[in-house]
Design an enzyme around this catalytic site. Structure first.
Site, PDB file in Angstrom:
ATOM      1  N   ARG A 320      -6.149  10.305  -3.082  1.00 26.95           N
ATOM      2  CA  ARG A 320      -4.934  10.520  -2.286  1.00 26.95           C
ATOM      3  C   ARG A 320      -5.016  11.726  -1.340  1.00 26.95           C
ATOM      4  NH1 ARG A 320      -0.438  11.322  -3.655  1.00 26.95           N
ATOM      5  NH2 ARG A 320       0.609   9.822  -2.324  1.00 26.95           N
ATOM      6  N   CYS A 351     -20.758  13.488  -2.799  1.00 23.87           N
ATOM      7  CA  CYS A 351     -21.676  14.010  -1.787  1.00 23.87           C
ATOM      8  C   CYS A 351     -21.055  14.057  -0.405  1.00 23.87           C
ATOM      9  CB  CYS A 351     -22.921  13.156  -1.753  1.00 23.87           C
ATOM     10  SG  CYS A 351     -23.690  13.101  -3.352  1.00 23.87           S
TER      11      CYS A 351
HETATM   12  N1  LLP Z   1       7.099  -3.085  -3.630  1.00 25.62           N
HETATM   13  C1  LLP Z   1       6.167  -3.372  -2.707  1.00 25.62           C
HETATM   14  C2  LLP Z   1       6.221  -4.639  -2.002  1.00 25.62           C
HETATM   15  C3  LLP Z   1       5.143  -2.444  -2.432  1.00 25.62           C
HETATM   16  O1  LLP Z   1       4.233  -2.731  -1.515  1.00 25.62           O
HETATM   17  C4  LLP Z   1       5.100  -1.225  -3.139  1.00 25.62           C
HETATM   18  C5  LLP Z   1       4.043  -0.241  -2.877  1.00 25.62           C
HETATM   19  C6  LLP Z   1       6.084  -0.979  -4.106  1.00 25.62           C
HETATM   20  C7  LLP Z   1       7.072  -1.936  -4.327  1.00 25.62           C
HETATM   21  C8  LLP Z   1       6.109   0.271  -4.929  1.00 25.62           C
HETATM   22  O2  LLP Z   1       6.299   1.401  -4.167  1.00 25.62           O
HETATM   23  P1  LLP Z   1       6.454   2.834  -4.885  1.00 25.62           P
HETATM   24  O3  LLP Z   1       7.737   2.813  -5.663  1.00 25.62           O
HETATM   25  O4  LLP Z   1       5.292   3.027  -5.753  1.00 25.62           O
HETATM   26  O5  LLP Z   1       6.489   3.769  -3.734  1.00 25.62           O
HETATM   27  N2  LLP Z   1      -1.430   4.159  -2.394  1.00 25.62           N
HETATM   28  C9  LLP Z   1      -0.282   4.784  -1.790  1.00 25.62           C
HETATM   29  C10 LLP Z   1       0.984   4.014  -2.039  1.00 25.62           C
HETATM   30  C11 LLP Z   1       0.914   2.569  -1.597  1.00 25.62           C
HETATM   31  C12 LLP Z   1       2.182   1.817  -1.896  1.00 25.62           C
HETATM   32  C13 LLP Z   1       1.972   0.358  -1.792  1.00 25.62           C
HETATM   33  N3  LLP Z   1       3.128  -0.442  -2.035  1.00 25.62           N
HETATM   34  C14 LLP Z   1      -0.167   6.232  -2.300  1.00 25.62           C
HETATM   35  O6  LLP Z   1      -0.978   6.648  -3.110  1.00 25.62           O
HETATM   36  O7  LLP Z   1       0.711   6.953  -1.868  1.00 25.62           O
END
Ligand code: LLP
Length: 423
Positions: A320, A351
């Protein structure tokens, strides 16, 4: 810099003689037994967040976004606590079903679901499919023509809302790969088509505007637009997505799940029918339930420049910071209350110079090679986005509760690193 702010630590965190305990277990004991790096989750914290969400939004209205953190134990926990599961790929669906979560407690997502993913979901009988594109409508029609039962569908709508977060995780604006745009008429076209189709049962509309969003007005804005649409198309169901932000560093404060819910209520009150409202939180359920514990391997001081502290993980267990420039804190789990006065850059063992976990960390002066350091709030999108870069085996996951620490994902072994290779 003072000691690590307590609000960044899991709910059951306590300190005994400078030593951090999670779920009644000494973090240094877990690190000794399972090695480092290790993800340690506070199981009580996970369960408390599930309860809070259900209390705030109602029974059968909370869909856990499994992408934030998924393994068999987490799928079971979320299911046992009464949450539905949002699975975004065939792989996530497999893990959920394999964990014993009934298909009708799973919701299938994804902007490019393959025919096979849709086939598996329709055969299994998922609760509903969130349809993302016209091509997907066609695929469902094709599968129904092959004899599969017509699934319940919600349509993902892009409401044209811009949110305050990193552009990589902002999804509700018009220029997005996700969903049917409301602004250009695609949404209405897709809804009409789904309603008329015998291959599916249109049950409602869905939106998800982005992730790690702190500005509650962004959610209310989207909710108002979606409520208007739900009324217009007489949707039985309306899903307002996930996206609630969490505090990662001192000085940051995020709304709680309960506070988040209050911002939807005024908008939801405008619903004319008895439309059921769902949410899909991921990060806010799991992020601050976990810490990652590393061992310090090298300390390099460059006079007049900075100190580099290398740990035994890095961008492979937490991409992240590299991907989104996300900030984290670090502290010593064996010396929790010590003032953190020594500035340093915490880097991983990969690396490349970009392999930075924390650009400007502060740690106690006493820190030396062989000590443990921990980064809090690593429960979401850490283990789930971990990689084997440089053939580093992925870390294990431990759930700590009531004085016992149970291994729920073992560490990868060198053999795991070649198990897919064919001679
Ligand atoms: N619903 C849908 C359709 C989504 O695409 C996502 C997250 C969520 C719910 C849940 O969202 P949350 O409550 O977790 O914000 N890898 C990124 C975050 C990507 C989120 C993808 N979709 C990070 O590490 O910040």
């Amino acid at each position: 810099m003072t000691a690590i702010p307590r609000h960044l630590l899991p709910l059951t965190a306590t300190v005994d003689n400078g030593q951090l305990l999670i779920g009644g277990c000494r973090v240094s004991d877990i690190a000794r037994e399972h090695g480092t790096p290790v993800f340690i989750y506070d199981e009580e914290h996970l369960r408390a967040r599930c309860h809070e969400a259900i209390k705030a939004f109602g029974q059968d209205r909370v869909i856990y976004a499994a992408k934030a953190f998924l393994c068999t134990a987490m799928a079971k926990l979320a299911h046992d606590e009464g949450l539905l599961l949002d699975v975004a790929t065939g792989g996530e669906l497999f893990v959920a079903l394999n964990a014993g979560v009934p298909a009708n407690r799973c919701v299938l997502h994804g902007n490019n679901k393959s025919l096979n993913e849709l086939r598996t979901a329709m055969k299994a009988g998922v609760r509903h499919i969130v349809v993302d594109s016209f091509d997907e409508l066609e695929r469902i029609e094709r599968l129904h023509a092959e004899g599969l039962p017509a699934p319940r569908v919600q349509l993902r709508i892009t409401p044209g809302v811009t949110v305050h977060t990193h552009e990589y995780i902002s999804t509700g604006q018009d220029d997005s790969k996700f969903g049917f745009n409301l602004g250009n008429g695609s949404a209405h076209k897709a809804i009409d088509r789904a309603k008329q189709s015998k291959a599916m049962q249109f049950v409602g509309v869905h939106c998800h505007i982005g992730s790690n969003v702190f500005a509650v007005e962004n959610f209310t804005h989207a909710a108002r637009i979606m409520v208007k649409l739900a009324n217009e198309v007489q949707a039985e169901e309306l899903t307002l997505g996930g996206g609630l932000g969490v505090a990662y560093v001192g000085g940051e404060h995020a709304p709680s799940i309960t506070e988040w819910s209050t911002h939807f209520k005024a908008a939801a009150a405008e619903l004319v029918g008895d439309t059921k409202v769902f949410v899909e939180p991921g990060r806010s359920i799991v992020a601050d339930a976990a810490i990652t514990v590393y061992e310090v391997g090298t300390i390099k001081h460059i006079d007049g420049v900075r100190t580099y502290i290398s740990v035994d993980g890095g961008m492979s267990d937490n991409p992240r910071p590299v991907l989104y420039g996300s900030g984290y804190e670090a502290f010593m789990p064996t010396n929790v209350e010590a003032a953190r006065t020594k500035p340093a850059r915490i880097v991983g063992k990969h690396c490349e110079s970009g392999d930075v976990l924390i650009h400007e960390a502060h740690l106690p002066e006493s820190l030396k090679v062989g000590d443990l350091i921990a980064t809090p709030v690593t429960g979401a999108y850490g283990h789930s986005m971990a990689s084997n870069y440089n053939k580093v085996p992925r870390p294990p996951v431990v759930f700590a509760r009531n004085g016992s620490a149970r291994l729920v994902v073992r560490r990868e072994t060198p053999e795991d690193l070649v198990r897919l290779d064919i001679l």
